[in-house]
Design a protein around this motif. Structure first.
Motif, PDB file in Angstrom:
ATOM      1  N   LYS A  16       0.839  -1.204   0.000  1.00 53.13           N
ATOM      2  CA  LYS A  16       0.000   0.000   0.000  1.00 53.13           C
ATOM      3  C   LYS A  16       0.863   1.238   0.000  1.00 53.13           C
ATOM      4  N   ALA A  17       1.847   1.244   0.880  1.00 54.07           N
ATOM      5  CA  ALA A  17       2.646   2.455   1.031  1.00 54.07           C
ATOM      6  C   ALA A  17       3.524   2.699  -0.194  1.00 54.07           C
ATOM      7  N   GLY A  49       2.990   1.569  -3.101  1.00 58.85           N
ATOM      8  CA  GLY A  49       2.070   1.877  -4.190  1.00 58.85           C
ATOM      9  C   GLY A  49       1.770   3.362  -4.245  1.00 58.85           C
ATOM     10  N   THR A  50       1.582   3.961  -3.079  1.00 60.41           N
ATOM     11  CA  THR A  50       1.341   5.399  -3.041  1.00 60.41           C
ATOM     12  C   THR A  50       2.530   6.166  -3.601  1.00 60.41           C
ATOM     13  N   SER A  51       3.732   5.767  -3.204  1.00 58.89           N
ATOM     14  CA  SER A  51       4.922   6.431  -3.735  1.00 58.89           C
ATOM     15  C   SER A  51       4.990   6.318  -5.237  1.00 58.89           C
ATOM     16  N   ILE A  62       2.533   5.867  -7.369  1.00 56.88           N
ATOM     17  CA  ILE A  62       1.518   6.738  -7.979  1.00 56.88           C
ATOM     18  C   ILE A  62       2.047   8.164  -8.040  1.00 56.88           C
ATOM     19  N   GLY A  63       2.603   8.617  -6.924  1.00 56.19           N
ATOM     20  CA  GLY A  63       3.148   9.969  -6.879  1.00 56.19           C
ATOM     21  C   GLY A  63       4.229  10.165  -7.933  1.00 56.19           C
TER      22      GLY A  63
END
Lengths: 382, 624
Positions: free
Chosen positions: B519-520, B522-524, B526-527
């Protein structure tokens, strides 16, 4: 058992609930202050965003006043002159100074006792700067939307909302800090922020994951209100949270102290300040903004409300006669408060330990926990 | 089971070793960005939105200009409508800027005469000319020929005709492919890639006589031409037949005469050679008269270029007026050729209607340029003409000139910070997680090795530069990598404390912690993807490296971290000294230890006491 020992074992008993209230109030104040700072002092924009010309040269020992005098013949004595890094001179002017660009370059080279080629010159058209800003804002908005979607998918939308709220809070407060202290906003600043947003969410995700995991343990979840369970989860991951923040902060501090402080590299300094502010804000908001918002949203769910009512009733009935699991020497339950009211100053830990004891040992077999709970109830009702 | 655990590690290590070996063998090195090595960076955007093809032409023009001033390896990239030009090591920013920012125009000029590729040498003879009486005719594309080709005399009588017209312009419906009589054997041999041809040459015309004075030519120029005619009629290569090439800043709309080269390759390609040069008259019309052009192929498989002019006085009329001067050849256009130039080079110099005796005005859309085109050269000419119709005027948006010293300082500072950060993080991890901490740093080392190989490859072959922003991204990613480890380790410790055996905890804890990591990270990612797509320049580089590293971290966590920790925790060493791995003893061991201490027996029993340093049974052995 020392507090640190408990922390290391994930058994700290910090009652986060009152802290959340205080945290939200503090966050509110910070946001208001930031907005005020933004509107009164405004942001100190670098030329990449506002357009203009900037000259940079390593000029040890040269002062701002000397530079001002030297630039007076060009009408630039009111330009923005700073010493950045440890000994780098930076002059910024609007695009009107375009014609004198080379002359200024030569003058600054003299000041710094070096050749004109060693002077960095940067010139940015005015519309370009605003385009970059627009692009940065667009990136930010899209990022927030995308992350919201991703987290809503993997966790649940209320948690995603809490995470995004924390991120928005971080952005506002960081902008406020930059406005208040008039740090210069340059592309490295923007890059650093977008990185931080990623980190802030990391921290938040660690907590939420734990909450979701505990939620899945019905034995546990049915014995405490959502609020308490969240507070418990936070305690369990506190060490994790602190450690990840430390390991994220260490490289940034190195860049700040070693790179820009000792060695005086200017761009690194811009990065490092933004990263440091963002990291601190991110850690704070994971604990004090994201979680309470989620708790607030979730407590409104009918299921959780019923749970709360039931638990209060049980506690009330249990009163002082319940041995073992429900008994708590601090007497919070004797007051009939149960888990419903906010504990005031003293006994902050006791309410949580009562809840914990009610829940039984964490992570153990739910069946046994349920059984114990049943026994306690039946004993109470006898 | 043990073999299974080792396999992913071995595979990964082999892959990394291969990558590093390849990098070393091929001598790939990271390409440092401008902010680290110094140089000039310019961002240009077109004043009006234009097509991708036009921007490509503009980029090729810029590239060939920069090549001409001898700067090594400019890097020119297109990001949306923005052109980013990076010229490392350039000292004179102003000159470079001028080169880069001025608009290139397509112009049509009459060809006055053909010249050899090199300008006259000091002894007055021109290399490549033949003193054989083929008066004033030089053999294009044949610079080292010392003997003229006696079979060629295409227009020996006509002193100002060129030897071999390259292309012909005709009205489209004329299906006259056979008109391309192979008269010039030499031309076919001499010219390599130019669309040189075999078209019919102009039969000797009456222009062989004295040049009639014309009001459209500069008097001095007329005089020069007259002299040349006289000289060539006398059978000698006249003085002044070999003129120097016009420098780029003199090739303007107003210049009455210029001498421009024709290359064997299109602009922007390396190692272009001059095939022939032409002396040209004043500008008769510019690309603004053009509507467009396209490359076409007929049934015989021959390529040609169809050209359309705009209607009316601004377009086709101008062309017809220009062409009329060339057909029949007049004083202003003695060769009957009209040259199309772009940015100081002749792209094509076709003959006007070679098969016909007199000029027929053409319709706006009935013009074909035929010649020895292949698909590439036809398309190239069409591209240039299309560009000419709408030349891209570029506006300088941002200029940055970075001095090499400041760049070097920044690099040093970044590297030193990185080293210090590594040391501190290692200390921290070892303090909290002991041997597992070391494993975490090993994983980081692996990721860094892969990253190094990838950066070196991309730098050397794709021209992807590593900027200060990129390096900062990588330093920050140290935290990302280590965080994944922390999440896993803490989960592991928690499960053990809650009663799981170490062996089962290793697997179970991985499952749930990897979900968090995913999850974490993945966020990076996306950014990083968003940043990359929406930004220009250094921000892009940062986004790329951060995204790349995060993906690497996911891979390394899944394969390396899981396997190494599993092996470590299941080892006998860990059974005996879990504290050395930063892990708590589990309940049984603790109980045994407690009993042992209560009984006062040696705490060395079962080795458990080694991780219970104090009477308060601080089990997980972490340093307090």
């Amino acid at each position: 058992m020392s507090a640190v020992g408990r922390l290391l074992r994930g058994q700290s008993e910090i009652d986060f609930v009152p802290w959340w209230k205080r945290g939200l109030i503090l966050s509110g104040i910070l946001i208001v202050l930031s907005v005020v700072a933004l509107f009164t002092r405004g942001l100190n924009l670098g030329i990449e965003f506002s357009g203009g010309i900037s000259w940079e040269v390593k000029a040890p020992g040269v002062t701002v006043e000397q530079t001002r005098e030297a630039l007076a013949p060009f009408g630039l004595e009111f330009a923005k002159i700073q010493i950045v890094g440890s000994d780098t001179l930076r002059v910024q002017a609007s695009t009107e100074a375009q014609d004198e660009q080379d002359a200024v370059r030569a003058t600054l080279a003299e000041l710094g006792n070096t050749t004109p080629e060693e002077v960095n010159v940067s010139s940015v058209g005015p519309s370009w700067g605003s385009e970059i800003t627009a692009a940065a804002v667009r990136a930010l908005v899209l990022f927030l939307l995308a992350v919201f979607g991703w987290l809503a998918l993997r966790l649940e939308w209320k948690m995603a909302a809490g995470a995004i709220a924390a991120v928005v809070h971080d952005v506002i407060v960081s902008v406020g800090v930059y406005a208040a202290f008039q740090f210069e906003v340059t592309p490295p600043t923007v890059i650093a922020f977008l990185t931080i947003l990623g980190f802030s969410i990391y921290d938040t995700v660690v907590v939420f994951d734990k909450v979701q995991e505990n939620q899945g343990r019905t034995g546990l979840a049915s014995r405490m209100t959502y609020t308490d369970m969240t507070s418990l989860s936070m305690n369990q991951v506190l060490l994790r949270s602190i450690n990840t923040s430390v390991t994220s902060l260490l490289p940034v501090l190195c860049i700040l102290v070693v790179g820009s402080g000792i060695l005086g590299a200017v761009t690194l300094q811009e990065f490092a300040i933004a990263l440091a502010i963002g990291l601190l804000a991110g850690t704070y908001s994971s604990i004090f903004v994201a979680t309470p918002i989620v708790v607030w949203l979730k407590e409104r769910e009918p299921r959780n409300r019923q749970l709360r009512v039931r638990l209060e009733a049980t506690a009330h009935r249990a009163g002082s006669t319940a041995p073992g699991a429900a008994g708590d020497a601090a007497g919070t339950e004797a007051n009939g408060d149960g888990a419903g009211t906010e504990a005031s100053g003293s006994g902050t830990g006791s309410r949580l330990s009562a809840a914990r004891r009610r829940a039984g040992p964490v992570g153990c077999d739910p069946a046994t926990a349920a059984q114990e709970g049943q026994e306690a109830l039946t004993r109470a009702l006898r | 089971m043990k073999r299974n655990a080792w396999r992913p590690i071995i595979v990964l290590v082999v892959i990394v070793a291969t990558m590093l070996g390849l990098t070393w063998r091929q001598e790939w090195k990271p390409l440092l960005g401008l902010d680290l090595q110094g140089g000039l960076s310019v961002v240009l955007t077109p004043t009006e939105e234009t097509s991708q093809e036009n921007l490509e032409v503009a980029i090729n023009i810029i590239r060939s200009r920069i090549d001409a001033i001898g700067v090594a390896e400019p890097e020119i990239t297109l990001q949306g409508q923005n052109i980013l030009v990076q010229i490392p090591g350039v000292r004179d920013a102003d000159q470079a800027l001028e080169l880069v920012g001025t608009t290139a125009e397509v112009r049509f000029r009459a060809v006055l005469q053909t010249l050899p590729p090199e300008a006259e040498t000091t002894d007055g003879t021109t290399p490549g000319t033949t003193p054989d009486g083929t008066a004033g005719t030089t053999v294009p594309g044949d610079p080292t020929a010392t003997t003229g080709d006696p079979t060629s005399e295409p227009s020996a009588v006509d002193p100002s005709a060129t030897t071999t017209p390259t292309d012909a312009i005709e009205p489209t419906p004329s299906v006259d492919e056979q008109g391309m009589a192979a008269v010039e054997g030499e031309s076919a041999a001499g010219m390599q890639d130019t669309p040189s041809t075999v078209t019919e040459t102009v039969p000797p015309t009456t222009a062989a006589g004295p040049v009639a004075p014309s009001t459209t030519l500069d008097p001095a120029l007329q005089q020069q031409l007259l002299e040349q005619q006289i000289a060539s009629q006398a059978g000698q290569p006249g003085a002044g037949t070999n003129l120097p090439t016009t420098p780029p800043n003199e090739d303007t709309d107003e210049a009455q005469t210029v001498v421009l080269p024709q290359y064997d390759k299109p602009p922007g390609e390396p190692d272009r050679q001059v095939e022939v040069r032409y002396q040209l008259g004043p500008v008769l019309l510019t690309g603004e008269a053009l509507q467009g052009a396209s490359a076409t192929i007929n049934q015989s498989g021959e390529w040609a270029v169809n050209v359309r002019f705009k209607d009316g006085a601004d377009g086709i009329d101008l062309f017809n007026a220009a062409a009329a001067q060339c057909k029949p050849p007049s004083a202003t256009c003695p060769t009957g050729q009209l040259a199309i130039t772009l940015d100081g080079a002749v792209i094509s110099a076709p003959q006007i209607q070679p098969e016909q005796a007199a000029f027929t005005p053409v319709q706006a859309d009935q013009i074909t340029i035929r010649g020895n085109f292949d698909e590439a050269s036809a398309r190239q000419l069409a591209l240039v003409l299309n560009y000419g119709a709408l030349p891209v005027a570029l506006e300088v948006q941002q200029v940055q000139s970075v001095s090499a010293t400041l760049g070097q300082d920044a690099l040093d500072a970044a590297l030193i910070s990185a080293a210090v950060a590594l040391v501190l993080v290692t200390l921290f991890m070892v303090a909290f997680y002991r041997l597992l901490g070391l494993l975490a740093m090993a994983k980081l080392g692996l990721e860094m090795a892969i990253l190094w190989a990838v950066i070196s490859y991309l730098g050397s072959s794709q021209g992807l530069a590593l900027t200060l922003a990129g390096i900062t991204g990588i330093i920050v990613s140290i935290g990302v990598s280590v965080d994944s480890n922390i999440v896993y380790y803490e989960h592991l410790k928690e499960d053990i404390r809650n009663g799981r055996t170490r062996r089962s905890a290793v697997d179970k804890a991985f499952g749930s912690s990897f979900s968090t990591i995913l999850k974490a990270d993945g966020t990076s990612i996306i950014g990083a993807v968003l940043l990359w797509a929406l930004s220009v320049g250094p921000v892009r580089g940062f986004a790329f490296f951060m995204g790349l590293f995060t993906v690497l971290d996911l891979i390394a966590s899944y394969f390396f971290m899981r396997s190494t920790v599993a092996i470590a925790v299941r080892s006998k060493l860990c059974d005996r000294h879990p504290g050395w791995f930063g892990l708590p003893a589990n309940d049984d061991e603790r109980a045994v230890g407690r009993d042992a201490r209560r009984r006062g027996t040696s705490p060395a029993m079962a080795g458990v006491g080694a991780d219970a340093p104090s009477a308060t049974a601080d089990d997980d052995g972490a340093v307090l």
